[in-house]
Design a protein around this motif. Structure first.
Motif, short mmCIF file in Angstrom:
data_model
loop_
_atom_site.label_atom_id
_atom_site.label_comp_id
_atom_site.label_asym_id
_atom_site.label_seq_id
_atom_site.Cartn_x
_atom_site.Cartn_y
_atom_site.Cartn_z
N VAL A 223 -2.86 0.08 -6.31
CA VAL A 223 -2.82 -0.83 -5.16
C VAL A 223 -4.02 -1.79 -5.18
O VAL A 223 -3.93 -2.89 -4.64
CB VAL A 223 -2.70 -0.04 -3.84
CG1 VAL A 223 -4.01 0.63 -3.47
CG2 VAL A 223 -2.17 -0.91 -2.73
N PRO B 274 -6.59 3.44 -8.58
CA PRO B 274 -5.43 3.21 -7.70
C PRO B 274 -4.80 1.85 -7.99
O PRO B 274 -5.47 0.81 -7.95
CB PRO B 274 -6.04 3.25 -6.29
CG PRO B 274 -7.31 4.02 -6.45
CD PRO B 274 -7.82 3.72 -7.84
N THR C 292 8.49 0.19 -8.28
CA THR C 292 8.89 1.06 -7.17
C THR C 292 10.41 1.03 -7.04
O THR C 292 11.06 0.14 -7.58
CB THR C 292 8.26 0.61 -5.82
OG1 THR C 292 9.01 -0.49 -5.29
CG2 THR C 292 6.79 0.24 -5.95
N HIS D 5 3.06 1.51 -3.42
CA HIS D 5 2.30 1.83 -4.64
C HIS D 5 1.37 3.03 -4.43
O HIS D 5 0.53 3.32 -5.28
CB HIS D 5 1.49 0.60 -5.09
CG HIS D 5 2.35 -0.54 -5.53
ND1 HIS D 5 3.05 -0.55 -6.71
CD2 HIS D 5 2.64 -1.72 -4.92
CE1 HIS D 5 3.72 -1.68 -6.82
NE2 HIS D 5 3.49 -2.41 -5.75
N ASN D 6 1.55 3.73 -3.32
CA ASN D 6 0.74 4.91 -3.01
C ASN D 6 0.79 5.91 -4.18
O ASN D 6 1.86 6.20 -4.69
CB ASN D 6 1.25 5.56 -1.72
CG ASN D 6 0.38 6.71 -1.28
OD1 ASN D 6 -0.82 6.71 -1.51
ND2 ASN D 6 1.00 7.70 -0.66
N ARG D 7 -0.35 6.38 -4.58
CA ARG D 7 -0.51 7.39 -5.64
C ARG D 7 -0.28 6.86 -7.04
O ARG D 7 -0.47 7.59 -8.00
CB ARG D 7 0.38 8.61 -5.39
CG ARG D 7 0.01 9.37 -4.14
CD ARG D 7 0.60 10.77 -4.16
NE ARG D 7 0.61 11.29 -2.81
CZ ARG D 7 1.70 11.64 -2.14
NH1 ARG D 7 2.88 11.54 -2.70
NH2 ARG D 7 1.61 12.09 -0.92
N GLU E 69 0.83 -1.21 0.00
CA GLU E 69 0.00 0.00 0.00
C GLU E 69 0.86 1.26 0.00
O GLU E 69 0.62 2.20 -0.75
CB GLU E 69 -0.93 0.00 1.21
CG GLU E 69 -1.92 1.14 1.23
CD GLU E 69 -2.97 0.97 2.31
OE1 GLU E 69 -4.03 1.58 2.16
OE2 GLU E 69 -2.73 0.24 3.30
N VAL E 70 1.89 1.27 0.82
CA VAL E 70 2.79 2.42 0.90
C VAL E 70 3.61 2.55 -0.39
O VAL E 70 3.74 3.63 -0.96
CB VAL E 70 3.71 2.31 2.14
CG1 VAL E 70 4.78 3.39 2.13
CG2 VAL E 70 2.87 2.40 3.41
#
Length: 177
Positions: free
Chosen positions: A31, A29, A61, A19-21, A16-17
């Motif tokens: 995520v 989204p 990422t 792939h945020n944004r 979640e963190v």
């Protein structure tokens, strides 16, 4: 919990963190896709589930293998993640060769089946076709499935498809015949 102490829930939070944004091709989204893949693997062991949640982390990422090791992700889960990461393959532009490489490993195949199934949801395929009506749907997911399906037991595939994309079950049954 995996032997390393890095949990499935930790993997979900990290995904979640990390792939945020990020957005997918439909501006949703990203995520959501990562969660769907991880959730589809709920019937399997923690390393496979962790790899499901983190399957795109090396692709999309800046998180490195070393960072994953430092966080306590098991070698097995990292190995799965690396096997399904196209940019790490010998020839990243040869999708079919990459699928064959993934299919050489049982655990990576399960993760890739979950990934493929989510990307092949009818509503997603239709939305992409509507967004780009002049572009024919890419057949690579459909072409990959027989290779992936031959690499692992049908019962395991069925568990994944029932969770993430039941529309693919008739195709699985046809291949099994």
């Amino acid at each position: 919990m995996s032997a390393s102490g890095f949990t499935v829930e930790t993997a979900r939070v990290l995904a979640e963190v990390a792939h945020n944004r990020q957005k997918d091709k439909l501006k949703r989204p990203y995520v959501e896709h990562v969660f769907a893949v991880g959730d589809a693997l709920a019937d399997f062991d923690d390393d496979i589930r962790i790899a499901g949640y983190l399957h795109d982390i090396a692709e999309d990422t800046p998180i490195t293998r070393q960072a994953l090791e430092d966080m306590g992700v098991s070698e097995r889960a990292i190995g799965i993640i690396e096997r399904v990461t196209r940019r790490l393959h010998d020839n990243p532009d040869d999708y079919a060769a990459g699928i064959r490489f993934v299919a050489e490993d049982h655990d990576a195949t399960l993760v890739k089946i979950a990934d493929n199934a989510h990307n092949s949801l009818p509503e997603r395929v239709q939305a992409l076709a509507e967004k780009w009506p002049d572009k024919a749907p890419n057949p690579r997911y459909a072409e990959a499935r027989p290779v992936l399906y031959r690499a692992v037991p049908k019962e395991e595939i069925r568990l994944i498809l029932e969770r993430v994309n039941p529309h693919l079950l008739p195709e699985l049954d046809e291949l099994a015949d």
